[in-house]
Scaffold this motif. Structure first.
Motif, PDB file in Angstrom:
ATOM      1  N   HIS A 148       0.868  -1.181   0.000  1.00 32.39           N
ATOM      2  CA  HIS A 148       0.000   0.000   0.000  1.00 32.39           C
ATOM      3  C   HIS A 148       0.910   1.238   0.000  1.00 32.39           C
ATOM      4  CE1 HIS A 148      -3.471   2.377   0.389  1.00 32.39           C
ATOM      5  NE2 HIS A 148      -4.033   1.854   1.467  1.00 32.39           N
ATOM      6  N   PRO A 149       1.527   1.533  -1.140  1.00 33.67           N
ATOM      7  CA  PRO A 149       2.533   2.601  -1.162  1.00 33.67           C
ATOM      8  C   PRO A 149       2.007   3.987  -0.804  1.00 33.67           C
ATOM      9  CG  PRO A 149       2.142   1.716  -3.380  1.00 33.67           C
ATOM     10  CD  PRO A 149       1.435   0.818  -2.421  1.00 33.67           C
ATOM     11  N   MET A 150       0.747   4.293  -1.121  1.00 38.17           N
ATOM     12  CA  MET A 150       0.223   5.623  -0.766  1.00 38.17           C
ATOM     13  C   MET A 150       0.118   5.762   0.753  1.00 38.17           C
ATOM     14  SD  MET A 150      -0.003   7.074  -3.639  1.00 38.17           S
ATOM     15  CE  MET A 150       1.178   6.042  -4.449  1.00 38.17           C
ATOM     16  N   GLN A 151      -0.227   4.640   1.419  1.00 36.33           N
ATOM     17  CA  GLN A 151      -0.268   4.665   2.883  1.00 36.33           C
ATOM     18  C   GLN A 151       1.134   4.871   3.442  1.00 36.33           C
ATOM     19  OE1 GLN A 151      -3.507   4.066   4.323  1.00 36.33           O
ATOM     20  NE2 GLN A 151      -2.538   5.140   6.003  1.00 36.33           N
ATOM     21  N   GLU A 152       2.116   4.275   2.791  1.00 30.73           N
ATOM     22  CA  GLU A 152       3.507   4.431   3.249  1.00 30.73           C
ATOM     23  C   GLU A 152       3.904   5.901   3.274  1.00 30.73           C
ATOM     24  OE1 GLU A 152       6.457   1.897   1.276  1.00 30.73           O
ATOM     25  OE2 GLU A 152       4.831   0.590   0.652  1.00 30.73           O
ATOM     26  N   LEU A 153       3.603   6.598   2.179  1.00 33.64           N
ATOM     27  CA  LEU A 153       4.009   8.004   2.097  1.00 33.64           C
ATOM     28  C   LEU A 153       3.257   8.842   3.130  1.00 33.64           C
ATOM     29  CD1 LEU A 153       4.251   8.525  -1.788  1.00 33.64           C
ATOM     30  CD2 LEU A 153       6.089   8.020  -0.166  1.00 33.64           C
ATOM     31  N   ALA A 154       1.948   8.566   3.277  1.00 30.54           N
ATOM     32  CA  ALA A 154       1.145   9.309   4.262  1.00 30.54           C
ATOM     33  C   ALA A 154       1.676   9.075   5.681  1.00 30.54           C
ATOM     34  CB  ALA A 154      -0.310   8.867   4.165  1.00 30.54           C
ATOM     35  N   HIS A 155       2.097   7.854   5.936  1.00 29.53           N
ATOM     36  CA  HIS A 155       2.620   7.487   7.260  1.00 29.53           C
ATOM     37  C   HIS A 155       3.933   8.224   7.531  1.00 29.53           C
ATOM     38  CE1 HIS A 155       3.524   5.031  10.680  1.00 29.53           C
ATOM     39  NE2 HIS A 155       4.447   4.299  10.091  1.00 29.53           N
ATOM     40  N   ILE A 156       4.827   8.208   6.567  1.00 31.42           N
ATOM     41  CA  ILE A 156       6.117   8.881   6.775  1.00 31.42           C
ATOM     42  C   ILE A 156       5.924  10.388   6.940  1.00 31.42           C
ATOM     43  CG2 ILE A 156       8.324   9.477   5.641  1.00 31.42           C
ATOM     44  CD1 ILE A 156       8.290   6.697   6.929  1.00 31.42           C
ATOM     45  N   LEU A 157       5.037  10.976   6.148  1.00 33.86           N
ATOM     46  CA  LEU A 157       4.787  12.419   6.294  1.00 33.86           C
ATOM     47  C   LEU A 157       4.238  12.719   7.694  1.00 33.86           C
ATOM     48  CD1 LEU A 157       4.786  15.218   4.979  1.00 33.86           C
ATOM     49  CD2 LEU A 157       2.479  14.737   4.110  1.00 33.86           C
ATOM     50  N   ALA A 158       3.341  11.855   8.187  1.00 39.24           N
ATOM     51  CA  ALA A 158       2.783  12.058   9.536  1.00 39.24           C
ATOM     52  C   ALA A 158       3.883  11.975  10.592  1.00 39.24           C
ATOM     53  CB  ALA A 158       1.692  11.033   9.817  1.00 39.24           C
ATOM     54  N   LEU A 159       4.796  11.019  10.436  1.00 40.40           N
ATOM     55  CA  LEU A 159       5.892  10.892  11.411  1.00 40.40           C
ATOM     56  C   LEU A 159       6.836  12.087  11.319  1.00 40.40           C
ATOM     57  CD1 LEU A 159       6.787   7.074  11.201  1.00 40.40           C
ATOM     58  CD2 LEU A 159       5.374   8.264  12.898  1.00 40.40           C
ATOM     59  N   GLN A 160       7.167  12.490  10.096  1.00 47.54           N
ATOM     60  CA  GLN A 160       8.064  13.644   9.930  1.00 47.54           C
ATOM     61  C   GLN A 160       7.458  14.876  10.583  1.00 47.54           C
ATOM     62  OE1 GLN A 160       8.601  13.664   5.651  1.00 47.54           O
ATOM     63  NE2 GLN A 160      10.540  12.537   5.810  1.00 47.54           N
ATOM     64  N   GLN A 161       6.157  15.061  10.400  1.00 46.67           N
ATOM     65  CA  GLN A 161       5.532  16.270  10.945  1.00 46.67           C
ATOM     66  C   GLN A 161       5.368  16.146  12.462  1.00 46.67           C
ATOM     67  OE1 GLN A 161       2.239  17.196   8.187  1.00 46.67           O
ATOM     68  NE2 GLN A 161       3.751  18.380   7.047  1.00 46.67           N
ATOM     69  N   HIS A 162       5.127  14.943  12.957  1.00 46.27           N
ATOM     70  CA  HIS A 162       5.022  14.752  14.407  1.00 46.27           C
ATOM     71  C   HIS A 162       6.362  15.044  15.085  1.00 46.27           C
ATOM     72  CE1 HIS A 162       3.957  13.015  18.289  1.00 46.27           C
ATOM     73  NE2 HIS A 162       5.136  12.422  18.250  1.00 46.27           N
ATOM     74  N   PHE A 163       7.448  14.515  14.505  1.00 40.44           N
ATOM     75  CA  PHE A 163       8.770  14.685  15.143  1.00 40.44           C
ATOM     76  C   PHE A 163       9.433  16.007  14.754  1.00 40.44           C
ATOM     77  CE2 PHE A 163       8.402   9.950  15.363  1.00 40.44           C
ATOM     78  CZ  PHE A 163       8.480   9.835  16.751  1.00 40.44           C
TER      79      PHE A 163
END
Ligand code: CP
Length: 336
Positions: A148-163
């Protein structure tokens, strides 16, 4: 020039993924654009969806394009994928025609096609989306198949913005299996493993028994990614040890691959591991860790209400990011 599809993040370089994430972060601030002006996107759903359908459809609209949703076998003709077959069964047309005709109408094609859950040796070939990519003359986007590559990108963006940083190297990341009454797709777990190791995190795959380890292809990607990007990869069956000191907990349920198609034999093992639920006690072992899930999620089965409603939960942020990352991907592919 060969068409560039978006079937797996492993096909895209870190530099390219970083550029897509940066563009997605811009779209998050300013949602409208004209990158798809006058362009059309065909979205084929062989399986249900809430987030993917809505975010792709609205994302195309927000970039000036138009999306058409088709559900083969429901509101569109059932499709045959076998070559050289006598089509005297359910299918009314062949992928060779479907993909080429859609390519005459649309500038991008998105495909969601889950496994059939009978024979993993067949499902792991991901034949539906690869057939679209083979016959289409426009870019094809994976909207979830066995990854699910679109979920992968959304997940990484969420982590980048959280941290508050694009550099996630060294974060202690736990991908935990959770109980679910049905054996589910391994796609999001495969994807989480790929992308977390790609971004240099120290990844633990937490699952009930060795039978719940993911397909060798994705374990190998994880090892390759660690070799190239740093971080680490280990498998654990001990929830407390895995959660201790974690910066990120990502949850997903999946069916054990050795039981594919013989799910009645897997059920007792799955039922014996309901305690893998993400709860406050386990989250308290983390390093003030953040929790996420791709959604949909069964509350108090996969994660407790208290975890879902806590400030540590960024699942809604991740879901929002689907819209932004998909716009970045559609804009990049439409430029070809
Ligand atoms: N996460 C996700 O893909 O959600 P949907 O199944 O609702 O599209």
């Amino acid at each position: 020039m060969a068409i560039r599809h978006f079937l797996s993040t492993q096909d895209w370089s870190r530099t390219e993924l970083d550029a897509l994430l940066a563009r997605a972060a811009q779209f998050k601030k300013e949602k409208l654009g004209d990158e798809l002006k006058g362009k059309a996107v065909a979205l084929l759903f062989f399986n249900p969806s809430m987030r993917t359908r809505t975010s792709f459809e609205l994302g195309a609209f927000q970039l000036g394009g138009h999306a058409v949703v088709l559900q083969p076998g429901k509101d569109a003709w059932p499709i045959e994928f076998d070559a050289g077959t006598v089509m005297d069964g359910e299918a009314e047309e062949h992928i060779a025609e479907v993909a080429r005709v859609l390519s005459r109408y649309a500038d991008l094609i998105g495909v969601r096609a889950f496994p059939k859950f009978k024979d993993w040796a067949v499902d792991r070939e991901d034949r539906v989306i690869h057939s679209f990519a083979k016959y289409a003359t426009v870019p094809v986007i994976n909207m979830e198949t066995i990854t699910h590559p679109m979920q992968e990108l959304a997940h990484i963006l969420a982590l980048q913005q959280h941290f508050g940083t694009t550099d996630l190297r060294g974060k202690k990341y736990v991908l935990t299996w959770t109980y679910h009454p049905k054996p589910l797709n391994t796609a999001v777990a495969n994807s989480a493993l790929q992308i977390a190791t790609r971004y240099g995190m120290d990844v633990t795959l937490l699952c009930p028994t060795p039978e719940y380890a993911l397909d060798r292809r994705y374990l190998d990607f994880a090892k390759q990614n660690v070799a190239e990007n740093g971080g680490g990869f280990a498998i654990s069956h001990d929830p407390d040890a895995a959660y201790r000191g974690a910066d990120v907990v990502y949850a997903k349920s999946w069916g054990a691959l050795p039981y594919f198609g013989k799910w009645e034999n897997e059920k007792p093992i799955r039922d014996a591991h309901k305690h893998f639920i993400v709860d406050e006690r386990k989250m308290a072992l983390t390093n003030h860790g953040v929790f996420s899930h791709c959604l949909p999620l069964r509350r108090n089965v996969k994660a407790t209400d208290a975890v879902m409603d806590s400030p540590a939960c960024i699942a809604i942020e991740e879901a929002e990011n689907r819209l932004h990352v998909q716009k970045a991907v559609m804009a990049a592919l439409a430029r070809q």
